[in-house]
Motif scaffolding. Structure first.
Motif, PDB file in Angstrom:
ATOM      1  N   UNK A  12       0.843  -1.197   0.000  1.00 56.25           N
ATOM      2  CA  UNK A  12       0.000   0.000   0.000  1.00 56.25           C
ATOM      3  C   UNK A  12       0.873   1.240   0.000  1.00 56.25           C
ATOM      4  N   UNK A  13       0.404   2.271  -0.686  1.00 52.61           N
ATOM      5  CA  UNK A  13       1.155   3.516  -0.784  1.00 52.61           C
ATOM      6  C   UNK A  13       0.323   4.672  -0.264  1.00 52.61           C
ATOM      7  N   UNK A  14       0.993   5.693   0.207  1.00 59.91           N
ATOM      8  CA  UNK A  14       0.300   6.875   0.698  1.00 59.91           C
ATOM      9  C   UNK A  14       1.210   8.085   0.661  1.00 59.91           C
ATOM     10  N   UNK A  15       0.651   9.230   1.003  1.00 62.92           N
ATOM     11  CA  UNK A  15       1.402  10.474   1.082  1.00 62.92           C
ATOM     12  C   UNK A  15       1.244  11.082   2.464  1.00 62.92           C
ATOM     13  N   UNK A  16       2.270  11.743   2.930  1.00 62.37           N
ATOM     14  CA  UNK A  16       2.208  12.521   4.166  1.00 62.37           C
ATOM     15  C   UNK A  16       2.506  13.965   3.789  1.00 62.37           C
ATOM     16  N   UNK A  17       1.583  14.873   4.128  1.00 65.14           N
ATOM     17  CA  UNK A  17       1.730  16.291   3.792  1.00 65.14           C
ATOM     18  C   UNK A  17       1.639  17.134   5.058  1.00 65.14           C
ATOM     19  N   UNK A  18       2.303  18.275   5.042  1.00 66.07           N
ATOM     20  CA  UNK A  18       2.211  19.208   6.165  1.00 66.07           C
ATOM     21  C   UNK A  18       2.596  20.611   5.700  1.00 66.07           C
ATOM     22  N   UNK A  19       1.852  21.600   6.219  1.00 65.58           N
ATOM     23  CA  UNK A  19       2.216  23.008   5.983  1.00 65.58           C
ATOM     24  C   UNK A  19       3.061  23.544   7.124  1.00 65.58           C
ATOM     25  N   UNK A  20       2.824  22.983   8.325  1.00 61.51           N
ATOM     26  CA  UNK A  20       3.524  23.409   9.532  1.00 61.51           C
ATOM     27  C   UNK A  20       4.271  22.213  10.123  1.00 61.51           C
ATOM     28  N   UNK A  21       5.288  22.448  10.940  1.00 57.38           N
ATOM     29  CA  UNK A  21       6.041  21.333  11.521  1.00 57.38           C
ATOM     30  C   UNK A  21       5.157  20.389  12.322  1.00 57.38           C
ATOM     31  N   UNK A  22       5.431  19.100  12.196  1.00 59.79           N
ATOM     32  CA  UNK A  22       4.750  18.065  12.963  1.00 59.79           C
ATOM     33  C   UNK A  22       5.785  17.352  13.840  1.00 59.79           C
ATOM     34  N   UNK A  23       5.539  17.323  15.132  1.00 59.38           N
ATOM     35  CA  UNK A  23       6.400  16.597  16.062  1.00 59.38           C
ATOM     36  C   UNK A  23       5.536  15.562  16.767  1.00 59.38           C
ATOM     37  N   UNK A  24       5.741  14.291  16.433  1.00 62.26           N
ATOM     38  CA  UNK A  24       4.863  13.223  16.886  1.00 62.26           C
ATOM     39  C   UNK A  24       5.693  12.172  17.623  1.00 62.26           C
ATOM     40  N   UNK A  25       5.275  11.857  18.835  1.00 67.94           N
ATOM     41  CA  UNK A  25       6.009  10.896  19.656  1.00 67.94           C
ATOM     42  C   UNK A  25       5.468   9.483  19.473  1.00 67.94           C
ATOM     43  N   UNK A  26       6.334   8.526  19.662  1.00 65.40           N
ATOM     44  CA  UNK A  26       5.968   7.100  19.756  1.00 65.40           C
ATOM     45  C   UNK A  26       5.115   6.636  18.577  1.00 65.40           C
ATOM     46  N   UNK A  27       5.567   6.924  17.374  1.00 67.09           N
ATOM     47  CA  UNK A  27       4.846   6.491  16.177  1.00 67.09           C
ATOM     48  C   UNK A  27       5.147   5.013  15.929  1.00 67.09           C
ATOM     49  N   UNK A  28       4.127   4.156  15.911  1.00 69.70           N
ATOM     50  CA  UNK A  28       4.380   2.727  15.714  1.00 69.70           C
ATOM     51  C   UNK A  28       4.461   2.377  14.233  1.00 69.70           C
ATOM     52  N   UNK A  29       5.278   1.383  13.913  1.00 63.36           N
ATOM     53  CA  UNK A  29       5.378   0.857  12.553  1.00 63.36           C
ATOM     54  C   UNK A  29       4.874  -0.577  12.594  1.00 63.36           C
ATOM     55  N   UNK A  30       3.716  -0.830  11.987  1.00 64.01           N
ATOM     56  CA  UNK A  30       3.095  -2.147  12.045  1.00 64.01           C
ATOM     57  C   UNK A  30       3.648  -3.090  10.981  1.00 64.01           C
ATOM     58  N   UNK A  31       3.898  -2.554   9.794  1.00 67.59           N
ATOM     59  CA  UNK A  31       4.418  -3.357   8.686  1.00 67.59           C
ATOM     60  C   UNK A  31       5.683  -2.689   8.161  1.00 67.59           C
ATOM     61  N   UNK A  32       6.620  -3.459   7.611  1.00 72.70           N
ATOM     62  CA  UNK A  32       7.833  -2.851   7.047  1.00 72.70           C
ATOM     63  C   UNK A  32       7.444  -1.799   6.012  1.00 72.70           C
TER      64      UNK A  32
END
Length: 266
Positions: A12-32
């Motif tokens: 599966x493919x996707x995009x991550x977009x942001x206009x302002x800085x994003x600081x996110x803690x403890x982001x889990x990775x479920x699949x490689x």
């Protein structure tokens, strides 16, 4: 493309977009997963290690890690492509190219420099996914990326298996239908165990059924908030929270910001 849903049986493919800085803690990775930043910079903290990637690098995200992530826009914003890979595809790759994998560079480099052969294979994979090619064709291109990474001596972190044991088996089970009304009894039946046995085995691995379920649902909630399409109240319900305010408080406790605060960065 939107954020990937991490169904573990397909690419599966996707995009991550942001206009302002994003600081996110403890982001889990479920699949490689693989990520290429097109605009801006991504910073990753894994334990005490800090890594950084812009358009000249490819980010390797092994299954099972949990990292602090900052998405930092440049003058034209932040934009990154991300592709999740089914574990079965990586297992097949290990079996097919075992001798080549013995030649990998030592270390745990998650942001290797994007070599020309890797970039060419990556672009072919994205083109295939965007064109909605048959799954077999996309899998062929994904294997091309893996092979290019292996030939560059860069693939070793991606092929590290997630922690095994009953915790991983429960996580894979819940990923089949994260929004279902799961209980420990239901999961135990699906795994051909008694509920008390399942609780005991999870405790021996330092985890719990409720903790695994909440971590999974909150991880998927993060993707949906970043996607920007569903209302936060709807995401709260699908994450098992009857109250949007309780969901928001739990989201902030885990990630360091509320869903509304994250939405405002998009």
């Amino acid at each position: 493309m939107s954020a990937p849903s991490h169904r573990i049986s397909r690419i599966e493919a996707g995009e991550i977009r942001a206009r302002l800085p994003q600081n996110i803690k403890r982001v889990p990775v479920f699949a490689p997963a693989l990520c290429r930043v097109r605009l801006g910079v991504k910073r990753i903290w894994l334990g005490e290690r800090e890594m950084s990637a812009g358009p000249e690098r490819l980010v390797l995200l092994p299954a099972g890690i949990e990292a602090d992530i900052a998405n930092l826009p440049g003058p034209d914003g932040y934009l990154a492509d991300i592709v999740s890979l089914p574990p079965g595809l990586l297992n097949d790759f290990r079996l097919r190219h075992g001798p080549l994998l013995l030649q990998q560079r030592p270390g745990f480099e998650l942001c290797p420099r994007l070599e020309p052969r890797v970039e060419s294979a990556w672009n072919a994979l994205l083109d295939s996914l965007r064109a909605n090619d048959p799954p077999e064709m996309s899998a062929h291109h994904a294997c091309g990326v893996l092979l290019a990474l292996a030939l560059a001596g860069q693939i070793e972190p991606l092929l590290r298996p997630a922690a095994g044991g009953i915790t991983e088996r429960v996580r894979h089970l819940l990923l089949l239908d994260p929004a279902a009304s799961w209980s420990v009894d239901m999961a135990a039946r699906r795994l051909n165990q008694g509920a008390s046995t399942l609780r005991r085995h999870l405790a021996e691995e330092g985890s719990s059924f409720r903790g695994i379920l909440e971590s999974l649902r909150m991880g998927l909630a993060l993707q949906q908030v970043q996607n920007g399409e569903r209302a936060i109240a709807d995401i709260a319900v699908s994450s098992g929270y009857a109250s949007a305010s309780r969901f928001s408080a739990r989201f902030r406790q885990r990630y360091g910001l509320t869903p509304s605060e994250l939405r405002r960065t998009l």
